[in-house]
Design a protein around this motif. Structure first.
Motif, PDB file in Angstrom:
ATOM      1  N   ILE A   1       0.401  -1.319  -0.333  1.00 35.25           N
ATOM      2  CA  ILE A   1      -0.242  -0.185  -0.042  1.00 35.25           C
ATOM      3  C   ILE A   1       1.044   1.316  -0.043  1.00 35.25           C
ATOM      4  N   THR A   2       2.278   1.923   0.757  1.00 35.70           N
ATOM      5  CA  THR A   2       3.296   2.554   1.032  1.00 35.70           C
ATOM      6  C   THR A   2       3.670   2.884  -0.733  1.00 35.70           C
ATOM      7  N   MET A   3       3.437   1.420  -1.722  1.00 33.07           N
ATOM      8  CA  MET A   3       4.250   1.932  -2.924  1.00 33.07           C
ATOM      9  C   MET A   3       4.671   2.837  -3.861  1.00 33.07           C
TER      10      MET A   3
ATOM     11  N   ARG B   1       4.716  15.177   3.153  1.00 26.13           N
ATOM     12  CA  ARG B   1       4.170  15.109   4.753  1.00 26.13           C
ATOM     13  C   ARG B   1       3.713  13.291   4.287  1.00 26.13           C
ATOM     14  N   THR B   2       2.845  13.394   3.656  1.00 25.39           N
ATOM     15  CA  THR B   2       2.696  11.868   3.514  1.00 25.39           C
ATOM     16  C   THR B   2       3.234  10.511   3.030  1.00 25.39           C
ATOM     17  N   ALA B   3       3.758  11.005   2.124  1.00 22.15           N
ATOM     18  CA  ALA B   3       5.239  10.397   1.204  1.00 22.15           C
ATOM     19  C   ALA B   3       6.354   9.761   2.447  1.00 22.15           C
ATOM     20  N   VAL B   4       6.623  10.817   3.122  1.00 25.79           N
ATOM     21  CA  VAL B   4       7.460  10.278   4.657  1.00 25.79           C
ATOM     22  C   VAL B   4       6.694   9.220   4.907  1.00 25.79           C
ATOM     23  N   HIS B   5       5.522   9.807   5.367  1.00 21.77           N
ATOM     24  CA  HIS B   5       5.210   9.129   6.790  1.00 21.77           C
ATOM     25  C   HIS B   5       4.305   7.781   6.284  1.00 21.77           C
ATOM     26  N   LEU B   6       3.518   7.940   6.098  1.00 21.13           N
ATOM     27  CA  LEU B   6       2.705   6.413   4.965  1.00 21.13           C
ATOM     28  C   LEU B   6       3.010   5.668   4.194  1.00 21.13           C
TER      29      LEU B   6
ATOM     30  N   VAL C   1       4.120  -2.492  16.904  1.00 24.51           N
ATOM     31  CA  VAL C   1       4.599  -1.752  15.686  1.00 24.51           C
ATOM     32  C   VAL C   1       3.960  -0.979  15.735  1.00 24.51           C
ATOM     33  N   ILE C   2       2.131  -0.712  16.289  1.00 23.10           N
ATOM     34  CA  ILE C   2       1.348   0.756  16.255  1.00 23.10           C
ATOM     35  C   ILE C   2       1.985   1.945  17.005  1.00 23.10           C
ATOM     36  N   CYS C   3       2.442   1.220  17.586  1.00 26.50           N
ATOM     37  CA  CYS C   3       2.915   1.790  19.721  1.00 26.50           C
ATOM     38  C   CYS C   3       4.313   3.149  18.997  1.00 26.50           C
ATOM     39  N   ILE C   4       4.963   1.824  17.608  1.00 20.64           N
ATOM     40  CA  ILE C   4       7.083   2.784  17.054  1.00 20.64           C
ATOM     41  C   ILE C   4       6.037   3.796  15.643  1.00 20.64           C
ATOM     42  N   THR C   5       5.217   3.051  14.955  1.00 20.32           N
ATOM     43  CA  THR C   5       5.285   4.374  14.137  1.00 20.32           C
ATOM     44  C   THR C   5       3.921   4.933  15.038  1.00 20.32           C
ATOM     45  N   VAL C   6       3.146   5.153  15.598  1.00 18.94           N
ATOM     46  CA  VAL C   6       2.752   6.374  16.483  1.00 18.94           C
ATOM     47  C   VAL C   6       3.374   7.423  16.617  1.00 18.94           C
TER      48      VAL C   6
ATOM     49  N   ALA D   1       7.033   7.880  16.174  1.00 22.20           N
ATOM     50  CA  ALA D   1       8.415   8.080  15.157  1.00 22.20           C
ATOM     51  C   ALA D   1       6.932   9.344  14.428  1.00 22.20           C
ATOM     52  N   ILE D   2       5.371   8.882  13.981  1.00 26.10           N
ATOM     53  CA  ILE D   2       4.960   9.702  13.208  1.00 26.10           C
ATOM     54  C   ILE D   2       5.283  11.269  14.209  1.00 26.10           C
ATOM     55  N   THR D   3       4.541  11.001  15.460  1.00 26.13           N
ATOM     56  CA  THR D   3       4.231  12.174  16.169  1.00 26.13           C
ATOM     57  C   THR D   3       6.397  12.925  16.164  1.00 26.13           C
ATOM     58  N   TYR D   4       6.756  12.340  16.407  1.00 28.08           N
ATOM     59  CA  TYR D   4       8.634  12.715  16.545  1.00 28.08           C
ATOM     60  C   TYR D   4       8.599  13.614  15.439  1.00 28.08           C
ATOM     61  N   ASN D   5       8.478  13.031  14.307  1.00 27.30           N
ATOM     62  CA  ASN D   5       8.649  13.271  12.753  1.00 27.30           C
ATOM     63  C   ASN D   5       8.239  14.264  12.757  1.00 27.30           C
ATOM     64  N   ALA D   6       7.099  14.999  12.650  1.00 28.04           N
ATOM     65  CA  ALA D   6       6.129  16.204  12.996  1.00 28.04           C
ATOM     66  C   ALA D   6       6.533  17.429  13.790  1.00 28.04           C
ATOM     67  N   GLN D   7       6.908  16.990  14.909  1.00 21.02           N
ATOM     68  CA  GLN D   7       7.229  17.951  15.888  1.00 21.02           C
ATOM     69  C   GLN D   7       8.992  17.914  15.243  1.00 21.02           C
ATOM     70  N   ALA D   8       9.955  17.276  14.719  1.00 18.08           N
ATOM     71  CA  ALA D   8      10.936  17.912  14.175  1.00 18.08           C
ATOM     72  C   ALA D   8      10.999  18.670  12.925  1.00 18.08           C
ATOM     73  N   GLY D   9      10.286  17.938  12.331  1.00 19.98           N
ATOM     74  CA  GLY D   9      10.226  19.136  11.271  1.00 19.98           C
ATOM     75  C   GLY D   9       9.569  19.790  11.226  1.00 19.98           C
TER      76      GLY D   9
END
Length: 344
Positions: A66-68, A89-94, A162-167, A169-177
């Motif tokens: 699905i991410t391809m 942001r969609t491409a990087v996160h999803l 996996v869900i915990c890691i994903t959430v 990581a996405i939160t961290y990346n959004a704040q860092a960005g």
């Protein structure tokens, strides 16, 4: 890498070849894995341990596929997007993040499948071979891997992790960005990451090599075990069954070696060789990493073909979709992924 002044300039290999490859892998992977998930969840005996792992494997493959489209769009146009755009942001996160996380789920489940295969076959042979090691810790662990309930709980734990890691990581990346103020989407920070990304990558690499070594030891232990019982008993017609299970573990080992090993060997090298001042080298390293990542992702699209070749139940049910074969035709067919000794 956050202070790097290097502006990555993708070559045609990145902007053309990678999007084309992902565009071909996407429909094949979506169709194959949806079909595999449906067969394993509806048609195959999913209460058996191996099919629990296979359903979860197909689901993880489906997430990778699905991410391809996001990855294809990122490599084709990412160097033109701004970092804070919705497309980036969609491409990087999803795309990148979920693809990597799902990819490690497939690695872990492949490892569990190999161990379960080994545990099941060893149970069948040990029943008539030895009663002296019933209390052995190694034996008790193998018993767990043969239990469907244990497999279900193990897969649930994997997905929750996996869900915990994903959430996170996405939160961290959004704040860092939001703090960084980056200009282009295709940049050093996205491709190489920062210190926290390197730590996560190191843990993921360690996870792969643990899984890789486990599968290798399973194959070695099975080969040694079969050699031992052949010296003490005549296994006769069961030899073909043992050979099939041995072949299946070998297939898993080959998949891990061909698709994942090059990427995980290169990734530590990638981080060691990163230099902010050397843009040509950095561009070469990034493109090599991206093609090796594509090779790893391609495994998720090819898995249904591999299962079709080695799993007889999957093949029978797939054949039944296009023919008017009767239920008796499928009943109690020989199967390489079962708890019980398959009929030959």
């Amino acid at each position: 890498m956050k202070n790097s002044t290097c502006l990555l300039q993708p070559s045609l290999a990145t902007t053309v070849a990678l999007p084309v490859i992902y565009s071909f892998l996407f429909p094949a992977g979506i169709f194959g894995n949806i079909l595999a998930t449906w067969i394993f969840s509806r048609q195959a005996p999913t209460k058996r341990t191996q099919y629990i792992y296979l359903v979860n494997l197909a689901t993880a493959n489906l997430l990778v596929c699905i991410t391809m489209p996001f990855l294809a769009a990122y490599f084709a146009k990412g160097y033109q997007w701004t970092y804070h755009s919705g497309a980036c942001r969609t491409a990087v996160h999803l795309g990148t993040l979920i693809m990597h996380v799902s990819m490690y789920v497939t690695i872990i489940i492949l490892c569990l499948t190999a161990v379960s295969q080994y545990a099941t076959l060893k149970k069948n042979s040990d029943a008539q071979y030895s009663q002296a090691v019933n209390e052995n810790f190694h034996r008790c662990v193998l018993v767990k891997f043969r239990q469907p309930k244990f497999a279900k709980y193990l897969c649930i734990i994997i997905w929750l992790t996996v869900i915990c890691i994903t959430v996170t990581a996405i939160t961290y990346n959004a704040q860092a960005g939001a703090v960084e103020g980056l200009d282009r989407c295709y940049n050093v920070r996205v491709e190489a990451g920062e210190f926290t990304t390197m730590i996560a990558a190191s843990l993921a690499t360690a996870c792969f090599f643990v899984s890789f070594t486990t599968v290798l030891l399973s194959y070695y232990s099975l080969t040694r075990h079969l050699s031992k019982i052949q010296k003490n008993t005549c296994i006769g017609e069961k030899h073909l069954i043992y050979s099939r299970v041995k072949r299946n573990i070998l297939v898993i080992q080959i998949i891990l070696t061909v698709c994942f090993l090059p990427y995980h060997i290169f990734r530590p090298i990638f981080y060691v060789l990163l230099t902010n001042n050397d843009c040509p080298r950095l561009e070469y390293l990034v493109e090599t990493k991206n093609f090796l990542t594509c090779l790893a992702a391609a495994k998720s699209s090819l898995d249904p073909v591999i299962i079709l070749l080695i799993d007889k139940t999957f093949k029978k049910h797939l054949y039944g979709l296009f023919t008017k074969s009767t239920p008796e035709h499928h009943k109690r067919e020989a199967d390489i992924f079962t708890e019980k000794t398959p009929e030959m």
